[in-house]
Each structure stands twice: as C-alpha cells, then as structure tokens.
Write a protein that holds these residues in place. Sequence first.
Motif, PDB file in Angstrom:
ATOM      1  N   ARG A   1       0.840  -1.213   0.000  1.00  0.00           N
ATOM      2  CA  ARG A   1       0.000   0.000   0.000  1.00  0.00           C
ATOM      3  C   ARG A   1       0.871   1.258   0.000  1.00  0.00           C
ATOM      4  O   ARG A   1       0.552   2.254  -0.632  1.00  0.00           O
ATOM      5  CB  ARG A   1      -0.947  -0.001   1.216  1.00  0.00           C
TER       6      ARG A   1
ATOM      7  N   MET B   1      -4.046  -5.375  -6.403  1.00  0.00           N
ATOM      8  CA  MET B   1      -4.677  -5.276  -5.077  1.00  0.00           C
ATOM      9  C   MET B   1      -6.164  -4.949  -5.196  1.00  0.00           C
ATOM     10  O   MET B   1      -6.997  -5.537  -4.514  1.00  0.00           O
ATOM     11  CB  MET B   1      -3.988  -4.205  -4.230  1.00  0.00           C
TER      12      MET B   1
ATOM     13  N   GLU C   1      -6.450  -9.821  -6.124  1.00  0.00           N
ATOM     14  CA  GLU C   1      -5.493 -10.850  -6.564  1.00  0.00           C
ATOM     15  C   GLU C   1      -4.165 -10.649  -5.846  1.00  0.00           C
ATOM     16  O   GLU C   1      -3.873  -9.548  -5.373  1.00  0.00           O
ATOM     17  CB  GLU C   1      -5.239 -10.734  -8.071  1.00  0.00           C
TER      18      GLU C   1
ATOM     19  N   VAL D   1      -0.376  -9.812  -5.668  1.00  0.00           N
ATOM     20  CA  VAL D   1       0.586  -9.022  -6.448  1.00  0.00           C
ATOM     21  C   VAL D   1       1.662 -10.012  -6.919  1.00  0.00           C
ATOM     22  O   VAL D   1       1.995 -10.956  -6.188  1.00  0.00           O
ATOM     23  CB  VAL D   1       1.167  -7.910  -5.537  1.00  0.00           C
TER      24      VAL D   1
ATOM     25  N   GLY E   1       1.220 -11.573   6.534  1.00  0.00           N
ATOM     26  CA  GLY E   1       0.784 -11.547   5.126  1.00  0.00           C
ATOM     27  C   GLY E   1       1.841 -12.024   4.150  1.00  0.00           C
ATOM     28  O   GLY E   1       1.724 -11.801   2.946  1.00  0.00           O
TER      29      GLY E   1
ATOM     30  N   ARG F   1       2.486 -16.054   1.003  1.00  0.00           N
ATOM     31  CA  ARG F   1       1.075 -16.263   0.679  1.00  0.00           C
ATOM     32  C   ARG F   1       0.878 -17.316  -0.387  1.00  0.00           C
ATOM     33  O   ARG F   1      -0.254 -17.609  -0.757  1.00  0.00           O
ATOM     34  CB  ARG F   1       0.479 -14.950   0.206  1.00  0.00           C
TER      35      ARG F   1
ATOM     36  N   GLN G   1       6.506 -17.916  -2.776  1.00  0.00           N
ATOM     37  CA  GLN G   1       6.958 -17.023  -1.705  1.00  0.00           C
ATOM     38  C   GLN G   1       7.514 -17.837  -0.541  1.00  0.00           C
ATOM     39  O   GLN G   1       8.475 -17.431   0.121  1.00  0.00           O
ATOM     40  CB  GLN G   1       5.805 -16.132  -1.232  1.00  0.00           C
TER      41      GLN G   1
ATOM     42  N   ARG H   1     -10.628 -12.294  -2.459  1.00  0.00           N
ATOM     43  CA  ARG H   1      -9.464 -12.422  -1.566  1.00  0.00           C
ATOM     44  C   ARG H   1      -9.584 -13.681  -0.715  1.00  0.00           C
ATOM     45  O   ARG H   1      -8.601 -14.359  -0.425  1.00  0.00           O
ATOM     46  CB  ARG H   1      -9.339 -11.175  -0.674  1.00  0.00           C
TER      47      ARG H   1
END
Length: 211
Positions: free
Chosen positions: A31, A48, A52, A54, A80, A83, A87, A166
């Motif tokens: 953000r 975002m 979805e 990023v 977060g 995810r 990652q 989400r």
Amino acid sequence: MGPPGSGKGTRARIIGKMFDVPVITAGDMLRDAVSKGTELGLVIKRYMNLGELVPDDIVIATVEERLSMPDVEKGFVLDGFPRNINQAIALDRTLKRLDAKVDYVVTVAARPETIAARVSFRRICSKCGAVYHLKDIVPKVEGICDECGGTLIQREDDKEEIIRRRFEVYEMQTFPIIERYSTVGNLREISGELEIEEIPSVLEKLLSPRD
Ligand code: AMP
C-alpha cells in the motif's frame, strides 16, 4: 496466517510489541508503494484492487529488501507473507541466509459473519496505515487518525465482491502452505473473535520465548 479480515494484522502488531521486534506487513508495504504513485505502484494497485495476489517477483523483492535491514536480527513477525508456494520457497532461502528459523506459525480463525462485519467497519489511515474499526477501535476524532492526523479511508479491496475473491485466493493459495512452516509444536491457533483487550493475555499464554 489467516483469511482477510480475520484479525491477523492486529494480532501481528501485538506480537511485535510483546517481543519488541519489527512487524513486517506485506500489505502495508505494498500500500505504501501504491501511495507513492510510481509506475510500480500503479501495477501493484491493479492487482490489489482486484483482490489478486501481487506478482511474486515484486512482493519477494520488497520483503527481502526489508529483511536485509539490521533491525531484523533480533527477530521479526511476518504478516501476510508468504502467501503462496513460490513465496514460501523464497522465504526458506532468506531464512537460511539469516540463519533464522520459524519459532511459531500463528493461525487466526474467524466465522464468516465476524469477517464480513470486521471488513465493512474497517477503516485505515491513508497516511500511516493504522487500522480502525467504526465500532470497536474508534478514532478520537471521527475520520482522523489518532497516531498521525491522517484521513481515514475504506480500503478499495474491502468492498464486498473483492473480499470474496481475496477469500478464494487465501483458500486456494495460502492455506495450503501453512503446513510447510509447522513443525511439531510450533503451530498456534488464536481466535479471530476476541475483544481487542483480551488478545495480549491470550497471546502471552500461547507464545513464549524459544531458543
Ligand atoms: P492484506 O493487507 O494482507 O489483506 O493484503 C492486501 C492485498 O495486498 C492482498 O489482497 C494482495 O493483493 C496484496 N498482498 C499482500 N500480501 C501479499 C503477498 N504476500 N503476495 C502477494 N500479494 C500480497
């Protein structure tokens, strides 16, 4: 780890305070990039706002850069991230580099009704990202952040159709990787239904410093 609106961010911040370690919140960092209005920020915003994930290369680079700062040496809370499986693999690599291990995997579970209510009442500070709830965490002055005086806004991705997406993304991509980080004895579940005042003492019981 927990679905959107489960209260994981609130719990992550409390854990950070308990252990006096930085909380690395992937969503906040993204953000932040969006608010800078750069070309990269515009790309991030597109994903975002649709609910979805990023793209991995962007998120992984962002988190890895943060994890190369000296303040993470005494430990850190990841909120977060990871995810999805890519990652998770990247995090394995980084943990190896830092000679660090996962002490705890904290999962947050909440009823769909709780999540729906929490998300619809959630407001965040457009400047510092502090989180409010129009009923439970009320700012002293309506619409204004207690911490920095910024304006409170509703997140674009907290709107109903986007939240649904989400949720699906969480179920399909994030939930399956929880077990990757859970070893015998390190998995803790905390309720997403607790009153804010109850959370610290519950966490104190769930988590204790580990070698
Ligand atoms: P959050 O604030 O954790 O609910 O995240 C809000 C949004 O930021 C998500 O719906 C994604 O679009 C994006 N996001 C946050 N963390 C990640 C991540 N680890 N990987 C990809 N996208 C992410």
